[in-house]
Each structure stands twice: as structure tokens, then as C-alpha cells.
Design a protein around this motif. Structure first.
Motif, short mmCIF file in Angstrom:
data_model
loop_
_atom_site.label_atom_id
_atom_site.label_comp_id
_atom_site.label_asym_id
_atom_site.label_seq_id
_atom_site.Cartn_x
_atom_site.Cartn_y
_atom_site.Cartn_z
N GLU A 38 32.80 39.91 40.34
CA GLU A 38 32.05 40.88 39.55
C GLU A 38 33.00 41.78 38.76
O GLU A 38 32.76 42.09 37.59
CB GLU A 38 31.15 41.72 40.46
CG GLU A 38 30.38 42.80 39.76
CD GLU A 38 29.38 42.27 38.74
OE1 GLU A 38 28.93 43.07 37.91
OE2 GLU A 38 29.05 41.07 38.75
N ARG A 39 34.09 42.21 39.37
CA ARG A 39 35.08 43.04 38.67
C ARG A 39 35.69 42.28 37.49
O ARG A 39 35.94 42.85 36.45
CB ARG A 39 36.19 43.49 39.61
CG ARG A 39 35.76 44.39 40.70
CD ARG A 39 35.55 45.77 40.20
NE ARG A 39 35.14 46.62 41.29
CZ ARG A 39 35.10 47.91 41.23
NH1 ARG A 39 35.46 48.52 40.14
NH2 ARG A 39 34.71 48.62 42.26
N ARG A 40 35.93 41.00 37.67
CA ARG A 40 36.47 40.20 36.57
C ARG A 40 35.49 40.14 35.42
O ARG A 40 35.84 40.29 34.26
CB ARG A 40 36.80 38.80 37.06
CG ARG A 40 37.28 37.91 35.93
CD ARG A 40 37.52 36.51 36.39
NE ARG A 40 37.96 35.71 35.24
CZ ARG A 40 37.99 34.42 35.22
NH1 ARG A 40 37.63 33.75 36.29
NH2 ARG A 40 38.39 33.77 34.18
#
Length: 113
Positions: A38-40
């Protein structure tokens, strides 16, 4: 400490490298935490926004009347802190004092330092 140790755990740096190497359409392996994926996705979305924005970045603002440096008008509180004010500025072969005096320096007759 939990007492459990695992030699198969991957470090955060190794996981970050693995995420960067994955193509966007590749299926995400089960060993990658969903948070990293999700951070990516969030990072890539921010990068797309930043790269699409062509607005010039302002790094300074213009002052209409000039800046008067009010912080420099206050006297120094430490003894000797303003001693530099009595020394001249050298401009070429002249010494210019703050009171307006200018003294020409003869460069030929100066001794070696």
C-alpha cells in the motif's frame, strides 16, 4: 522478548528492495506485508502527481521596499562582540571604514606575511 527467533525473517531493507524490483502488474507475493504494498502504491501516486505538476517552485519572496535587517540594529550583549565594527573592509587597494573614511594601501611596500 518473545523467545522466538527466525532466520527466515527478512529485514525491512530487503523487503523494500523486493518491492521496488516488482513490476506493477506482477502478483504480490504472500511474504510482502500489505502495508508495504500500500505504501508503494501511495508513493507512486504522489510521484505521478509531482511529475505532472509543472508549476514553478518559489524559493523566495520579493520584498517591495527592501529588507532593513532590524535584527542587526540591536547591540550585542556580549563584551567585545561588536569590536569588528571598528575594522575596515578592504576593497582592492583601499581600506574603507564604516564612518566613510578611505585609506589607500601601498601594495609595493607591504612586507611578506
Amino acid at each position: 522478548m518473545s523467545g522466538r527467533t527466525s532466520t527466515k525473517r527478512r529485514s525491512a531493507a530487503e523487503l523494500a528492495v523486493a518491492v521496488r524490483q516488482l513490476p506493477p502488474e506482477a502478483p504480490q507475493p504472500a511474504l510482502l506485508p500489505a502495508l508495504i504494498v500500500e505504501r508503494r502504491r501511495m508513493l507512486e501516486a504522489r510521484l505521478r502527481l509531482v511529475q505532472a505538476d509543472t508549476t514553478p517552485i518559489r524559493t523566495s519572496t520579493r520584498v517591495e521596499d527592501g529588507y532593513s535587517c532590524p535584527e542587526l540594529s540591536e547591540p550585542a550583549v556580549r563584551l567585545g562582540a561588536d569590536d569588528h565594527m571598528r575594522l575596515p573592509s578592504r576593497r582592492g587597494d583601499r581600506l574603507v571604514y564604516r564612518d566613510g573614511r578611505e585609506v589607500r594601501v601601498d601594495l609595493q611596500h607591504q612586507g611578506a606575511a
